[in-house]
Motif scaffolding. Structure first.
Motif, PDB file in Angstrom:
ATOM      1  N   UNK A 140      -2.608   6.736   6.028  1.00 51.05           N
ATOM      2  CA  UNK A 140      -3.540   5.305   5.880  1.00 51.05           C
ATOM      3  C   UNK A 140      -3.995   5.058   5.687  1.00 51.05           C
ATOM      4  N   UNK A 141      -4.501   5.626   4.177  1.00 54.99           N
ATOM      5  CA  UNK A 141      -5.132   4.647   3.108  1.00 54.99           C
ATOM      6  C   UNK A 141      -4.599   4.645   1.604  1.00 54.99           C
ATOM      7  N   UNK A 142      -3.024   4.120   1.536  1.00 53.23           N
ATOM      8  CA  UNK A 142      -2.462   4.140   0.377  1.00 53.23           C
ATOM      9  C   UNK A 142      -1.338   3.751   1.123  1.00 53.23           C
ATOM     10  N   UNK A 143      -0.580   3.315  -0.521  1.00 47.97           N
ATOM     11  CA  UNK A 143       0.058   1.552  -0.400  1.00 47.97           C
ATOM     12  C   UNK A 143       1.369   2.180  -1.170  1.00 47.97           C
ATOM     13  N   UNK A 144       2.317   1.790  -1.265  1.00 45.90           N
ATOM     14  CA  UNK A 144       3.703   1.712  -1.418  1.00 45.90           C
ATOM     15  C   UNK A 144       4.115   0.346  -2.087  1.00 45.90           C
ATOM     16  N   UNK A 196       8.243  -5.233  -4.050  1.00 42.63           N
ATOM     17  CA  UNK A 196       7.500  -5.158  -2.617  1.00 42.63           C
ATOM     18  C   UNK A 196       6.205  -4.075  -2.155  1.00 42.63           C
ATOM     19  N   UNK A 197       4.804  -4.708  -1.789  1.00 46.50           N
ATOM     20  CA  UNK A 197       4.013  -3.768  -1.783  1.00 46.50           C
ATOM     21  C   UNK A 197       3.506  -3.760  -0.076  1.00 46.50           C
ATOM     22  N   UNK A 198       3.345  -2.677  -0.346  1.00 51.46           N
ATOM     23  CA  UNK A 198       3.522  -2.535   1.766  1.00 51.46           C
ATOM     24  C   UNK A 198       2.315  -1.112   1.443  1.00 51.46           C
ATOM     25  N   UNK A 199       2.603  -1.042   2.732  1.00 52.57           N
ATOM     26  CA  UNK A 199       1.400  -0.043   3.418  1.00 52.57           C
ATOM     27  C   UNK A 199       2.012   1.616   3.356  1.00 52.57           C
ATOM     28  N   UNK A 200       1.514   2.380   3.289  1.00 52.27           N
ATOM     29  CA  UNK A 200       2.985   4.072   3.030  1.00 52.27           C
ATOM     30  C   UNK A 200       2.572   4.472   4.527  1.00 52.27           C
ATOM     31  N   UNK A 201       3.678   5.121   4.880  1.00 52.22           N
ATOM     32  CA  UNK A 201       4.139   4.804   5.553  1.00 52.22           C
ATOM     33  C   UNK A 201       3.572   6.782   6.554  1.00 52.22           C
ATOM     34  N   UNK A 202       3.412   7.843   5.518  1.00 54.24           N
ATOM     35  CA  UNK A 202       2.507   8.771   6.062  1.00 54.24           C
ATOM     36  C   UNK A 202       1.360   9.219   5.740  1.00 54.24           C
TER      37      UNK A 202
END
Length: 253
Positions: free
Chosen positions: A249-253, A241-247
């Motif tokens: 602010x401009x990366x995704x995971x 699942x495409x999500x925002x990265x937790x650490x």
């Protein structure tokens, strides 16, 4: 209308783009997200959501901020990814199904332990959210096994009427709140259900996980409940699942 980027598949599996094309993004709905905290609310995927956060509270450390006191350990990462999958918005990167809704955020889960107190935290959170006017709650947590010396629940307790959190969840639905909860990550058993509470509730929408091709993910919990009800109630993509990265602010995971 929107550039979903890598998040298109997970939404298209549920026909969300067609709903968005009709102008429905969750406007006018208040969603309560209960998780282990939200350590990075300044992620770019939350740029529009931040203005629609109605209230926040940390029921673990008893404070208004839902950033855990010790975020350096990874606490609050799970809340970032679940909230972003639901309400994030960044063209070409990530668009959540309910990016137009308003949000109530609660930290109810303490990552440092697993105890019955977390059920009480959830109950307190849904009472609090109800007092604010919450319409829907989304929780990717569940309870079955506790750290010693606390007694754990068993699969026989998944009958919809035993655990504290399940009884509270059903009461919330009776008061008009739509309660959505993950079914659990305990996989499949030929002998009995593998659910976590409160997914066993007769009024709770228990959500299972599927892969990108719509097949049940191997980790996703199954029913039936002890009293014979089919669970989960609905399925959604829970793998890759495409999500925002937790650490970052401009990366995704």
């Amino acid at each position: 209308v929107f550039d979903y980027g890598p998040s298109f598949g997970q939404l298209n599996l549920m026909n969300v783009p067609a709903i968005h094309d009709r102008g429905n993004y969750g406007q006018g709905v208040i969603i309560g997200v209960f998780d282990n905290g939200f350590r990075l609310l300044n992620h770019e995927a939350f740029d529009t959501l931040r203005t629609r956060i109605v209230a926040t509270y940390d029921f673990v450390d008893h404070k208004v901020s839902v950033v855990p006191n010790n975020p350096s350990t990874g606490f609050g990462a799970h809340g970032v990814v679940t909230l972003s999958a639901l309400g994030g918005f960044k063209q070409g990167q990530l668009i959540g199904p309910a990016f137009g809704a308003s949000y109530i955020l609660a930290r109810t889960e303490n990552d440092s332990s697993e105890t019955p107190l977390e059920e009480d935290n959830w109950v307190a959170a849904i009472e609090w959210a109800d007092s604010i006017g919450v319409d829907v709650t989304s929780t990717s947590l569940g309870y079955l096994t506790y750290d010693p010396p606390f007694a754990s629940w068993t699969w026989q307790n998944m009958d919809g009427n035993t655990t504290v959190i399940t009884r509270a969840a059903d009461m919330a639905v009776a008061r008009g709140i739509v309660v959505c909860n993950s079914a659990g990550n305990n996989g499949f058993s030929n002998e009995h259900n593998t659910l976590n509470a409160p997914a066993d509730g007769d009024s709770v929408l228990a959500i299972g996980a599927v892969s990108v091709d719509g097949q049940r993910a191997s980790f996703s919990s199954v029913g039936p409940t002890v009293d014979g009800r089919i669970k989960p109630d609905l399925m959604a993509q829970g793998v890759a699942v495409r999500c925002a990265h937790w650490d970052n602010p401009t990366q995704y995971t």
